[in-house]
Design an enzyme around this catalytic site. Structure first.
Site, PDB file in Angstrom:
ATOM      1  N   ASN A 163     135.482  70.822  95.842  1.00  7.99           N
ATOM      2  CA  ASN A 163     135.678  71.637  97.037  1.00  7.99           C
ATOM      3  C   ASN A 163     137.126  71.869  97.474  1.00  7.99           C
ATOM      4  O   ASN A 163     137.410  72.881  98.128  1.00  7.99           O
ATOM      5  CB  ASN A 163     134.928  70.995  98.221  1.00  7.99           C
ATOM      6  N   TYR A 164     138.038  70.953  97.157  1.00  6.67           N
ATOM      7  CA  TYR A 164     139.376  71.044  97.751  1.00  6.67           C
ATOM      8  C   TYR A 164     140.516  71.208  96.749  1.00  6.67           C
ATOM      9  O   TYR A 164     141.628  71.563  97.140  1.00  6.67           O
ATOM     10  CB  TYR A 164     139.652  69.796  98.604  1.00  6.67           C
ATOM     11  N   LEU A 165     140.285  70.927  95.485  1.00  2.22           N
ATOM     12  CA  LEU A 165     141.357  70.989  94.497  1.00  2.22           C
ATOM     13  C   LEU A 165     141.324  72.297  93.733  1.00  2.22           C
ATOM     14  O   LEU A 165     140.301  72.662  93.150  1.00  2.22           O
ATOM     15  CB  LEU A 165     141.237  69.820  93.514  1.00  2.22           C
TER      16      LEU A 165
END
Length: 532
Positions: free
Chosen positions: A489-491
């Site tokens: 989700n974030y990288l």
């Protein structure tokens, strides 16, 4: 065709009994089904928790008849063991299925996929991510969630909103049922929606992660985070200037933004804490959630955070901050009670409006994505040694990923099987060490003609031994950290793709099939020179 609903409940066989106070009690189908949910969790620690048991008991009693409620008045007198054994037996039977039975099941699932698993979007056939609705059961929650043990009701067609084009054929509900509503909203990407009963949250049937729309959305998200990299210095200059503003609301906004930037905190939305878990984010912190220390552990101006974040996961951190921030926090707490809001002149909507004025499409979540991605990039640059072998490079990648997970507070409980798994690994290492020792002895004794073959065997065992030791280190370091959430989700996936290409690490060693499908665009787009 619409979603696939969970199968109707199949009553227990007549020889499988529920006991109350030592006597057989035949339950009605509704109460028996919920008893089965609890029985299947007898081996889990949840059923030892008072909160879980209290919530289950209240909801279970609602499914009982009046006669059942009158008879069954104490959970401690309930014996679910036969039901538990029945479901364990069914589980074993499924595992022991013949190849023919497994093939039939696979063929049925593939047939369902062809009927229910695709949607036509702008003329293109796109795969649907989750066309099977979640079955009923008991809510588990994470951390100390106050609703653990509550009954997750069966989703019915009357709960479901369908979203499709006006010109398309509207999916038909199961016989005897009707949809809650049919909408034609082209501005959203969900195909159907319902509200789950435990937390009152909307759930959605969406396109598969590797669909064109999802890929474009992911690409846009990470490009926005990359743009923040070019603006971050100016934004920091603005909020640092506001630390000394004459307006208290500007000071509060600036300090909150400092925490969001420095600690990757979530925004935190207001909610009814009587019904939901008492979880908070940056904007909803209360005075009781921070302690201020002029000096702590040899550091000056330390803020000690202690609160429940998303999914009731505890966030505990001691962070040295700048003197101006520390003085402002003392000011914000002045004259307030512990349960008063720390940032009483701030909410997420006004904070996000301010962020939009600093950069188009900038939100608190973009900050979190930016900080996660830039941390991974920096850590990979710092930890990767080009001379290492593939196993050592993977260890370096996981260590870099771990720093991101720590920043984002992606924790997990130590797996129950961890100790047994580590013991098994230790035995493998011990056995491999003996094999290697024997191989070295063989090599030393080998005659010239056999030397090369003996050396190859020794080198192969040496490589296997090193790999096992690296796995032991990696497994132990990751026991309480969930690496998957940040990776999914974030990288920015292009960082990982570029790193793999640059360091000759097969992408399959880092990205699972789920990741590779979701980030197909990144695999095609990023070369080894990509930098976030």
């Amino acid at each position: 065709m619409g979603p696939v609903f969970s199968a109707p409940y199949e009553p227990l066989p007549s020889h499988v009994n529920f006991f109350y106070d030592g006597k057989v009690v035949k339950l009605g189908a509704a109460a028996e089904e919920v008893a089965g949910f609890y029985a299947r969790m007898l081996d889990h620690e949840y059923t030892t928790k008072e909160m879980f048991n209290n919530n289950f008991w209240k909801d279970w009693r609602k499914t009982m008849t009046a006669a059942e409620r009158e008879l069954i008045t104490d959970l401690k007198k309930c014996d679910f063991r036969q039901i538990d054994e029945h479901y364990k037996l069914l589980s074993e039977q499924r595992k022991a299925m013949t190849k023919e039975d497994k093939l039939k099941l696979r063929e049925k699932n593939e047939a369902d996929m062809k009927v229910y698993g695709f949607a036509i979007i702008d003329g293109h056939k796109q795969k649907i991510g989750n066309f099977r609705l979640e079955p009923p059961g008991l809510f588990r929650g994470r951390g100390g969630h106050p609703k653990m043990g509550k009954l997750k009701r069966r989703v019915m067609p009357e709960d479901v909103i369908i979203n499709c084009s006006k010109c398309s054929e509207i999916p038909k509900p199961p016989p005897g049922h009707k949809w809650k509503e049919v909408r034609h909203d082209p501005k959203v990407t969900w195909l159907c929606c319902w509200t789950e009963n435990v937390g009152g949250q909307n759930k959605y049937m969406m396109l598969n992660a590797n669909s064109k729309i999802k890929g474009e959305k992911d690409y846009s998200k990470f490009e926005t985070a990359r743009r923040l990299k070019t603006r971050i210095d100016n934004i920091r200059e603005v909020y640092r200037g506001d630390w000394k503003s004459k307006e208290m609301r500007l000071r509060q906004r600036a300090v909150a933004l400092y925490f969001i930037d420095k600690l990757a905190l979530r925004a935190g939305n207001e909610k009814d804490t009587e019904e939901a878990a008492d979880t908070v984010g940056c904007c909803s912190l209360r005075c009781e959630h921070i302690n201020l220390h002029e000096e702590l552990d040899g550091q000056n101006y330390v803020v000690e955070f202690d609160f429940l974040g998303k999914d009731s996961i505890r966030y505990y951190n001691k962070v040295p901050v700048e003197k101006t921030v520390f003085k402002n926090l003392k000011l914000f707490k002045e004259g307030k009670e512990p349960d008063d809001d720390l940032f009483d002149r701030l909410d997420t909507s006004t904070l996000n409006q301010h962020l939009q004025s600093l950069m188009p499409n900038l939100t608190v979540k973009v900050f979190r994505t930016y900080n996660a991605s830039i941390t991974l990039q920096d850590q990979l640059d710092k930890l990767t040694n080009p001379k290492d072998n593939v196993h050592q490079k993977i260890l370096s990648y996981n260590r870099a990923n771990r720093q991101v997970a720590i920043l984002c507070n992606h924790q997990r409980a130590v797996p129950k099987t961890h100790d047994a798994s580590m013991a098994n690994l230790e035995k493998k290492i011990k056995d491999k060490k003996k094999e290697l020792k024997d191989a070295k002895a063989e090599y030393e004794k080998a005659k010239s003609g056999d030397k090369e073959k003996a050396k190859k065997k020794m080198d192969r065992l040496k490589d296997q031994y090193k790999k096992l030791k690296i796995n032991r280190t990696d497994k132990d370091e990751n026991k309480q950290i969930a690496l998957g959430t940040s990776k999914l989700n974030y990288l920015d996936p292009r960082i990982t793709v570029a790193w793999c290409k640059k360091n000759d690490v097969p992408i399959e060693k880092i990205f699972s099939k789920t990741h590779r499908d979701k980030f197909r665009w990144a695999l095609d787009m990023a070369d080894e020179e990509f930098v976030f």
